[in-house]
Scaffold this motif. Structure first.
Motif, PDB file in Angstrom:
ATOM      1  N   VAL A   1     129.805 -49.690 -13.261  1.00  0.00           N
ATOM      2  CA  VAL A   1     128.892 -50.183 -12.653  1.00  0.00           C
ATOM      3  C   VAL A   1     128.953 -49.453 -11.272  1.00  0.00           C
ATOM      4  N   THR A   2     127.974 -48.888 -10.537  1.00  0.00           N
ATOM      5  CA  THR A   2     128.119 -48.033  -9.290  1.00  0.00           C
ATOM      6  C   THR A   2     128.244 -49.461  -8.196  1.00  0.00           C
ATOM      7  N   PRO A   3     129.174 -49.457  -7.564  1.00  0.00           N
ATOM      8  CA  PRO A   3     129.196 -50.543  -6.398  1.00  0.00           C
ATOM      9  C   PRO A   3     128.867 -49.577  -5.053  1.00  0.00           C
ATOM     10  N   TYR A   4     128.642 -50.509  -3.977  1.00  0.00           N
ATOM     11  CA  TYR A   4     128.531 -49.883  -2.745  1.00  0.00           C
ATOM     12  C   TYR A   4     129.590 -50.412  -1.872  1.00  0.00           C
ATOM     13  N   LEU A   5     130.424 -49.549  -1.270  1.00  0.00           N
ATOM     14  CA  LEU A   5     131.565 -49.885  -0.500  1.00  0.00           C
ATOM     15  C   LEU A   5     131.196 -50.106   0.752  1.00  0.00           C
ATOM     16  N   VAL A   6     131.615 -51.093   1.527  1.00  0.00           N
ATOM     17  CA  VAL A   6     131.029 -51.305   2.940  1.00  0.00           C
ATOM     18  C   VAL A   6     132.310 -51.839   3.544  1.00  0.00           C
ATOM     19  N   GLY A   7     133.127 -50.814   4.618  1.00  0.00           N
ATOM     20  CA  GLY A   7     134.281 -51.325   5.295  1.00  0.00           C
ATOM     21  C   GLY A   7     134.430 -50.212   6.365  1.00  0.00           C
ATOM     22  N   ALA A   8     135.641 -50.296   7.185  1.00  0.00           N
ATOM     23  CA  ALA A   8     135.841 -49.150   8.052  1.00  0.00           C
ATOM     24  C   ALA A   8     137.186 -48.546   7.773  1.00  0.00           C
ATOM     25  N   VAL A   9     137.053 -47.391   8.055  1.00  0.00           N
ATOM     26  CA  VAL A   9     138.334 -46.489   7.802  1.00  0.00           C
ATOM     27  C   VAL A   9     138.528 -45.480   9.116  1.00  0.00           C
ATOM     28  N   GLY A  10     139.837 -44.768   8.940  1.00  0.00           N
ATOM     29  CA  GLY A  10     140.024 -43.784   9.954  1.00  0.00           C
ATOM     30  C   GLY A  10     139.628 -42.459   9.280  1.00  0.00           C
ATOM     31  N   GLU A  11     139.861 -41.366  10.267  1.00  0.00           N
ATOM     32  CA  GLU A  11     139.746 -39.929   9.662  1.00  0.00           C
ATOM     33  C   GLU A  11     140.487 -39.491   8.614  1.00  0.00           C
ATOM     34  N   ASP A  12     141.655 -40.603   8.419  1.00  0.00           N
ATOM     35  CA  ASP A  12     142.789 -40.146   7.175  1.00  0.00           C
ATOM     36  C   ASP A  12     142.002 -40.483   5.981  1.00  0.00           C
ATOM     37  N   PHE A  13     140.924 -40.793   5.753  1.00  0.00           N
ATOM     38  CA  PHE A  13     140.202 -41.384   4.505  1.00  0.00           C
ATOM     39  C   PHE A  13     139.843 -40.492   3.569  1.00  0.00           C
ATOM     40  N   ASP A  14     139.795 -39.168   3.850  1.00  0.00           N
ATOM     41  CA  ASP A  14     139.186 -38.318   3.091  1.00  0.00           C
ATOM     42  C   ASP A  14     139.653 -37.950   1.683  1.00  0.00           C
ATOM     43  N   GLU A  15     140.841 -37.838   1.386  1.00  0.00           N
ATOM     44  CA  GLU A  15     141.330 -38.194   0.051  1.00  0.00           C
ATOM     45  C   GLU A  15     141.013 -39.191  -0.805  1.00  0.00           C
ATOM     46  N   TYR A  16     141.409 -40.403  -0.067  1.00  0.00           N
ATOM     47  CA  TYR A  16     140.885 -41.706  -0.613  1.00  0.00           C
ATOM     48  C   TYR A  16     139.583 -41.683  -0.954  1.00  0.00           C
ATOM     49  N   ARG A  17     138.647 -41.578  -0.319  1.00  0.00           N
ATOM     50  CA  ARG A  17     137.105 -41.365  -0.507  1.00  0.00           C
ATOM     51  C   ARG A  17     136.729 -40.567  -1.814  1.00  0.00           C
ATOM     52  N   SER A  18     137.463 -39.211  -1.840  1.00  0.00           N
ATOM     53  CA  SER A  18     137.259 -38.388  -3.061  1.00  0.00           C
ATOM     54  C   SER A  18     137.758 -39.114  -4.259  1.00  0.00           C
ATOM     55  N   TRP A  19     138.779 -39.953  -4.365  1.00  0.00           N
ATOM     56  CA  TRP A  19     139.143 -40.774  -5.167  1.00  0.00           C
ATOM     57  C   TRP A  19     138.059 -41.659  -5.992  1.00  0.00           C
ATOM     58  N   LEU A  20     137.815 -42.430  -4.701  1.00  0.00           N
ATOM     59  CA  LEU A  20     136.960 -43.457  -5.204  1.00  0.00           C
ATOM     60  C   LEU A  20     135.446 -42.731  -5.840  1.00  0.00           C
ATOM     61  N   GLU A  21     135.027 -42.060  -5.109  1.00  0.00           N
ATOM     62  CA  GLU A  21     133.615 -41.290  -5.555  1.00  0.00           C
ATOM     63  C   GLU A  21     133.967 -40.896  -7.048  1.00  0.00           C
ATOM     64  N   ARG A  22     135.244 -40.246  -7.183  1.00  0.00           N
ATOM     65  CA  ARG A  22     135.451 -39.802  -8.815  1.00  0.00           C
ATOM     66  C   ARG A  22     135.411 -40.976  -9.783  1.00  0.00           C
ATOM     67  N   HIS A  23     135.551 -42.225  -9.286  1.00  0.00           N
ATOM     68  CA  HIS A  23     135.745 -43.546 -10.010  1.00  0.00           C
ATOM     69  C   HIS A  23     134.240 -44.138  -9.960  1.00  0.00           C
ATOM     70  N   GLY A  24     133.388 -43.483  -9.492  1.00  0.00           N
ATOM     71  CA  GLY A  24     131.980 -44.163  -9.375  1.00  0.00           C
ATOM     72  C   GLY A  24     131.752 -44.891  -8.325  1.00  0.00           C
ATOM     73  N   VAL A  25     132.413 -44.962  -7.214  1.00  0.00           N
ATOM     74  CA  VAL A  25     132.129 -45.824  -5.932  1.00  0.00           C
ATOM     75  C   VAL A  25     131.122 -44.942  -5.059  1.00  0.00           C
TER      76      VAL A  25
END
Length: 324
Positions: A62-86
Protein backbone atom coordinates in the motif's frame (compact mmCIF):
# COMPACT_ATOMS: atom_id res chain seq x y z
CA UNK A 1 -7.49 4.30 -0.59
CA UNK A 2 -5.57 7.50 0.14
CA UNK A 3 -4.24 7.29 3.71
CA UNK A 4 -2.26 10.16 5.23
CA UNK A 5 -0.29 9.12 8.30
CA UNK A 6 0.62 12.04 10.55
CA UNK A 7 2.93 11.73 13.54
CA UNK A 8 6.51 11.44 14.68
CA UNK A 9 9.47 10.67 12.45
CA UNK A 10 12.53 9.85 14.52
CA UNK A 11 15.79 8.03 14.95
CA UNK A 12 15.61 5.32 17.63
CA UNK A 13 18.48 4.69 20.03
CA UNK A 14 17.60 1.29 21.52
CA UNK A 15 19.47 -0.11 24.51
CA UNK A 16 19.29 -3.46 26.33
CA UNK A 17 19.57 -3.73 30.12
CA UNK A 18 20.34 -7.30 31.30
CA UNK A 19 18.54 -6.91 34.64
CA UNK A 20 15.04 -5.88 35.74
CA UNK A 21 14.10 -2.23 35.92
CA UNK A 22 11.61 -2.98 38.70
CA UNK A 23 14.42 -4.32 40.91
CA UNK A 24 16.07 -0.90 40.83
CA UNK A 25 13.01 0.95 42.14
CA UNK A 26 12.64 1.49 45.89
CA UNK A 27 8.99 1.91 46.85
CA UNK A 28 9.44 4.60 49.51
CA UNK A 29 11.95 6.64 47.48
CA UNK A 30 10.13 7.03 44.17
CA UNK A 31 9.95 10.80 44.67
CA UNK A 32 13.75 10.96 44.53
CA UNK A 33 14.58 8.59 41.68
CA UNK A 34 18.10 8.94 40.27
CA UNK A 35 19.12 5.90 38.27
CA UNK A 36 21.70 5.01 35.66
CA UNK A 37 21.57 1.70 33.78
CA UNK A 38 24.71 0.07 32.42
CA UNK A 39 23.43 -1.40 29.16
CA UNK A 40 24.90 -4.21 27.09
CA UNK A 41 23.87 -3.13 23.62
CA UNK A 42 23.05 -0.04 21.59
CA UNK A 43 21.25 -0.11 18.26
CA UNK A 44 20.57 3.05 16.27
CA UNK A 45 17.58 2.54 14.00
CA UNK A 46 15.02 4.43 11.99
CA UNK A 47 11.76 4.96 13.84
CA UNK A 48 8.99 7.35 14.78
CA UNK A 49 5.37 6.23 14.93
CA UNK A 50 4.20 7.68 11.61
CA UNK A 51 7.31 6.48 9.79
CA UNK A 52 6.95 2.98 11.27
CA UNK A 53 3.30 2.77 10.22
CA UNK A 54 4.03 3.91 6.68
CA UNK A 55 6.94 1.47 6.41
CA UNK A 56 4.58 -1.39 7.32
CA UNK A 57 2.00 -0.23 4.80
CA UNK A 58 4.66 -0.11 2.12
CA UNK A 59 5.73 -3.65 2.99
CA UNK A 60 2.15 -4.79 2.37
CA UNK A 61 1.96 -3.10 -1.02
CA UNK A 62 0.00 0.00 0.00
CA UNK A 63 1.34 3.47 -0.84
CA UNK A 64 0.87 5.68 2.24
CA UNK A 65 1.39 9.43 2.48
CA UNK A 66 3.73 10.36 5.32
CA UNK A 67 3.01 13.71 6.98
CA UNK A 68 5.38 15.07 9.62
CA UNK A 69 8.34 17.33 10.28
CA UNK A 70 12.05 16.47 10.10
CA UNK A 71 15.48 18.12 10.02
CA UNK A 72 17.87 18.50 7.13
CA UNK A 73 19.48 15.23 8.30
CA UNK A 74 16.50 13.31 6.86
CA UNK A 75 17.87 12.61 3.36
CA UNK A 76 19.11 9.06 3.94
CA UNK A 77 15.99 8.17 5.91
CA UNK A 78 13.79 9.63 3.15
CA UNK A 79 15.52 7.45 0.56
CA UNK A 80 14.98 4.37 2.73
CA UNK A 81 11.24 5.03 3.08
CA UNK A 82 10.77 5.80 -0.58
CA UNK A 83 12.53 2.55 -1.50
CA UNK A 84 9.90 0.80 0.61
CA UNK A 85 6.92 2.41 -1.09
CA UNK A 86 6.29 5.46 1.11
CA UNK A 87 5.32 8.83 -0.38
CA UNK A 88 7.36 11.47 1.54
CA UNK A 89 6.57 14.54 -0.54
CA UNK A 90 4.41 16.05 2.23
CA UNK A 91 7.13 15.87 4.89
CA UNK A 92 8.10 19.32 6.19
CA UNK A 93 11.86 19.96 6.52
CA UNK A 94 13.02 22.33 9.28
CA UNK A 95 15.85 24.72 8.50
CA UNK A 96 17.04 24.87 12.11
CA UNK A 97 16.24 21.66 14.03
CA UNK A 98 17.32 18.04 13.90
CA UNK A 99 15.00 15.10 13.26
CA UNK A 100 13.48 13.78 16.50
CA UNK A 101 15.31 11.27 18.71
CA UNK A 102 13.78 8.38 20.67
CA UNK A 103 15.95 6.82 23.41
CA UNK A 104 14.67 3.59 24.96
CA UNK A 105 16.06 1.06 27.46
CA UNK A 106 14.47 -2.41 27.49
CA UNK A 107 15.08 -4.85 30.36
CA UNK A 108 15.08 -8.67 30.35
CA UNK A 109 11.33 -8.76 30.98
CA UNK A 110 10.71 -6.42 28.00
CA UNK A 111 9.74 -3.53 30.27
CA UNK A 112 10.87 -0.17 28.92
CA UNK A 113 11.92 3.31 30.03
CA UNK A 114 12.10 5.85 27.25
CA UNK A 115 12.69 9.52 26.48
CA UNK A 116 11.74 11.45 23.36
CA UNK A 117 13.39 14.62 22.03
CA UNK A 118 10.98 16.33 19.60
CA UNK A 119 13.39 18.53 17.64
CA UNK A 120 11.88 19.37 14.26
CA UNK A 121 8.62 17.69 15.23
CA UNK A 122 7.51 20.94 16.89
CA UNK A 123 7.10 22.42 13.39
CA UNK A 124 4.53 19.79 12.38
CA UNK A 125 1.86 22.21 13.60
CA UNK A 126 2.60 24.29 10.49
CA UNK A 127 1.41 21.54 8.12
CA UNK A 128 -2.02 21.89 6.52
CA UNK A 129 -3.76 18.66 5.49
CA UNK A 130 -5.58 20.41 2.64
CA UNK A 131 -2.27 20.83 0.82
CA UNK A 132 -1.76 17.07 1.06
CA UNK A 133 -5.29 16.37 -0.16
CA UNK A 134 -4.91 18.81 -3.06
CA UNK A 135 -1.66 17.16 -4.14
CA UNK A 136 -2.99 13.58 -4.19
CA UNK A 137 -6.63 14.19 -5.12
CA UNK A 138 -8.30 13.86 -1.71
CA UNK A 139 -7.95 11.97 1.58
CA UNK A 140 -9.95 8.88 2.52
CA UNK A 141 -8.47 8.52 6.01
CA UNK A 142 -6.11 10.55 8.19
CA UNK A 143 -4.16 8.78 10.92
CA UNK A 144 -3.41 11.14 13.80
CA UNK A 145 -0.72 9.46 15.88
CA UNK A 146 1.56 10.81 18.63
CA UNK A 147 3.15 14.03 17.41
CA UNK A 148 3.61 17.62 18.49
CA UNK A 149 0.44 18.17 20.60
CA UNK A 150 -0.55 21.34 18.73
CA UNK A 151 -0.11 19.50 15.43
CA UNK A 152 -2.34 16.67 16.63
CA UNK A 153 -5.10 19.10 17.59
CA UNK A 154 -4.76 21.04 14.33
CA UNK A 155 -4.90 17.89 12.20
CA UNK A 156 -7.94 16.62 14.13
CA UNK A 157 -9.83 19.90 13.87
CA UNK A 158 -9.04 20.23 10.18
CA UNK A 159 -10.18 16.64 9.55
CA UNK A 160 -13.52 17.35 11.21
CA UNK A 161 -13.97 20.67 9.39
CA UNK A 162 -13.11 19.27 5.95
CA UNK A 163 -14.91 15.97 6.41
CA UNK A 164 -11.85 13.71 6.37
CA UNK A 165 -12.39 10.48 8.27
CA UNK A 166 -9.70 10.08 10.90
CA UNK A 167 -8.14 7.51 13.19
CA UNK A 168 -7.22 8.85 16.64
CA UNK A 169 -4.07 7.27 18.08
CA UNK A 170 -2.88 9.64 20.85
CA UNK A 171 -0.47 7.10 22.36
CA UNK A 172 2.26 8.52 24.59
CA UNK A 173 0.84 12.03 24.39
CA UNK A 174 -2.07 11.02 26.62
CA UNK A 175 0.28 11.42 29.58
CA UNK A 176 1.19 14.98 28.54
CA UNK A 177 -2.05 16.50 27.26
CA UNK A 178 -4.87 17.71 29.51
CA UNK A 179 -8.43 16.42 29.42
CA UNK A 180 -9.76 19.18 27.18
CA UNK A 181 -7.08 18.53 24.56
CA UNK A 182 -7.63 14.76 24.66
CA UNK A 183 -11.37 15.23 24.21
CA UNK A 184 -10.63 17.30 21.09
CA UNK A 185 -8.50 14.46 19.71
CA UNK A 186 -11.06 11.73 20.28
CA UNK A 187 -14.49 13.10 19.42
CA UNK A 188 -15.65 12.12 15.95
CA UNK A 189 -12.91 9.58 15.26
CA UNK A 190 -13.82 6.73 12.94
CA UNK A 191 -11.38 4.58 14.92
CA UNK A 192 -9.73 5.12 18.30
CA UNK A 193 -6.58 3.12 19.13
CA UNK A 194 -5.11 2.73 22.63
CA UNK A 195 -3.25 0.08 24.58
CA UNK A 196 -4.70 -1.30 27.81
CA UNK A 197 -3.03 1.29 30.05
CA UNK A 198 -3.91 4.17 27.73
CA UNK A 199 -7.52 2.93 27.74
CA UNK A 200 -7.83 3.71 31.44
CA UNK A 201 -5.74 6.87 31.21
CA UNK A 202 -8.01 8.25 28.48
CA UNK A 203 -11.09 7.74 30.65
CA UNK A 204 -9.42 9.40 33.63
CA UNK A 205 -8.12 12.31 31.55
CA UNK A 206 -11.34 13.10 29.68
CA UNK A 207 -13.71 12.48 32.57
CA UNK A 208 -15.91 10.54 30.16
CA UNK A 209 -17.41 7.19 31.00
CA UNK A 210 -16.63 4.15 28.87
CA UNK A 211 -20.06 4.39 27.28
CA UNK A 212 -19.63 8.09 26.55
CA UNK A 213 -16.40 7.41 24.66
CA UNK A 214 -18.12 4.70 22.60
CA UNK A 215 -20.82 7.22 21.75
CA UNK A 216 -18.25 9.64 20.33
CA UNK A 217 -16.21 7.27 18.12
CA UNK A 218 -16.95 4.60 15.55
CA UNK A 219 -14.82 1.77 16.97
CA UNK A 220 -12.46 1.68 19.96
CA UNK A 221 -9.56 -0.74 19.45
CA UNK A 222 -7.61 -1.66 22.58
CA UNK A 223 -4.43 -3.72 22.28
CA UNK A 224 -3.87 -6.18 25.13
CA UNK A 225 -0.28 -7.25 24.49
CA UNK A 226 0.16 -10.99 24.07
CA UNK A 227 -3.59 -11.49 24.60
CA UNK A 228 -4.36 -9.67 21.36
CA UNK A 229 -6.92 -6.91 21.14
CA UNK A 230 -10.57 -6.08 21.57
CA UNK A 231 -12.82 -3.81 19.53
CA UNK A 232 -15.80 -2.08 21.10
CA UNK A 233 -18.49 0.12 19.60
CA UNK A 234 -21.89 1.43 20.55
CA UNK A 235 -23.55 -0.40 17.67
CA UNK A 236 -21.91 -3.85 17.54
CA UNK A 237 -20.87 -6.67 19.89
CA UNK A 238 -17.31 -6.64 21.26
CA UNK A 239 -14.85 -8.32 18.92
CA UNK A 240 -11.65 -10.00 20.15
CA UNK A 241 -8.68 -11.03 18.01
CA UNK A 242 -5.80 -13.16 19.31
CA UNK A 243 -2.42 -12.78 17.54
CA UNK A 244 -0.51 -15.66 15.93
CA UNK A 245 2.01 -17.26 18.28
CA UNK A 246 5.44 -15.74 17.87
CA UNK A 247 8.40 -17.95 16.93
CA UNK A 248 10.79 -15.82 18.96
CA UNK A 249 10.82 -12.51 20.77
CA UNK A 250 12.84 -9.57 19.55
CA UNK A 251 12.71 -5.90 20.52
CA UNK A 252 9.04 -4.89 21.07
CA UNK A 253 9.60 -1.31 19.86
CA UNK A 254 7.27 -0.59 16.96
CA UNK A 255 5.03 -3.65 17.36
CA UNK A 256 1.96 -1.47 17.88
CA UNK A 257 2.86 0.52 14.79
CA UNK A 258 2.99 -2.68 12.73
CA UNK A 259 -0.44 -3.61 14.11
CA UNK A 260 -1.84 -0.32 12.86
CA UNK A 261 -0.11 -0.69 9.49
CA UNK A 262 -1.64 -4.11 8.90
CA UNK A 263 -5.05 -2.88 9.99
CA UNK A 264 -4.86 0.09 7.62
CA UNK A 265 -3.67 -2.13 4.77
CA UNK A 266 -6.73 -4.30 5.33
CA UNK A 267 -9.05 -1.30 5.20
CA UNK A 268 -7.27 -0.06 2.08
CA UNK A 269 -7.93 -3.41 0.41
CA UNK A 270 -11.62 -3.36 1.31
CA UNK A 271 -11.42 -5.99 4.06
CA UNK A 272 -13.84 -5.92 6.97
CA UNK A 273 -12.93 -4.95 10.52
CA UNK A 274 -12.10 -8.45 11.77
CA UNK A 275 -9.99 -9.44 8.77
CA UNK A 276 -8.12 -6.12 8.89
CA UNK A 277 -7.29 -6.67 12.54
CA UNK A 278 -6.16 -10.22 11.85
CA UNK A 279 -3.83 -8.84 9.21
CA UNK A 280 -2.61 -6.25 11.72
CA UNK A 281 -1.99 -8.84 14.42
CA UNK A 282 0.00 -11.00 12.03
CA UNK A 283 2.21 -8.12 10.93
CA UNK A 284 2.69 -7.14 14.59
CA UNK A 285 3.88 -10.67 15.37
CA UNK A 286 6.35 -10.57 12.49
CA UNK A 287 7.63 -7.24 13.82
CA UNK A 288 7.95 -8.65 17.36
CA UNK A 289 10.19 -11.43 16.08
CA UNK A 290 12.64 -8.89 14.64
CA UNK A 291 14.90 -6.40 16.39
CA UNK A 292 13.96 -2.94 15.20
CA UNK A 293 10.71 -1.30 14.07
CA UNK A 294 11.68 -1.24 10.37
CA UNK A 295 13.88 -4.30 10.06
CA UNK A 296 11.27 -6.97 9.36
CA UNK A 297 10.36 -8.41 5.98
CA UNK A 298 7.12 -9.87 4.61
CA UNK A 299 7.38 -12.97 2.43
CA UNK A 300 3.95 -13.48 0.92
CA UNK A 301 3.55 -17.27 1.11
CA UNK A 302 4.91 -17.71 4.63
CA UNK A 303 2.95 -14.68 5.81
CA UNK A 304 -0.32 -16.08 4.48
CA UNK A 305 0.54 -19.49 5.95
CA UNK A 306 0.73 -17.87 9.38
CA UNK A 307 -2.65 -16.24 8.85
CA UNK A 308 -4.12 -19.61 7.84
CA UNK A 309 -2.65 -21.30 10.91
CA UNK A 310 -3.98 -18.63 13.26
CA UNK A 311 -7.33 -17.76 11.67
CA UNK A 312 -8.14 -20.47 9.11
CA UNK A 313 -7.77 -20.99 5.38
CA UNK A 314 -10.73 -18.77 4.55
CA UNK A 315 -9.06 -15.85 6.31
CA UNK A 316 -5.80 -16.43 4.43
CA UNK A 317 -7.62 -16.65 1.11
CA UNK A 318 -9.62 -13.48 1.70
CA UNK A 319 -6.64 -11.48 2.98
CA UNK A 320 -4.34 -12.88 0.28
CA UNK A 321 -6.72 -11.72 -2.44
CA UNK A 322 -6.21 -8.13 -1.27
CA UNK A 323 -2.43 -8.13 -0.81
CA UNK A 324 -0.29 -6.99 -3.72
Amino acid sequence: MRIAVTGSIATDHLMSFPGRIADQLIADQLEQVSLSFLVDELEVRRGGIAANITFGLGKLGVTPYLVGAVGEDFDEYRSWLERHGVDTASVHVSATKHTSRFLCTTDQDFNQIASFYPGAMSEAREIELKSVADRIGGLDLVVISANDPDAMIRHTQESRERGYKFLADPGQQLARMDGEAVRKLVEGAEYLFTNEYEHGLLLESTGWSHEEVLGKVGSWVTSLGAKGLKVESASAPTLEVVPPKEKQKGDPTGVGDALRAGFLAGLSGGLGLERSLQLGCTLATVSLETDGPQEYDVERESFLARIAEAYGESAATEIGSKLR
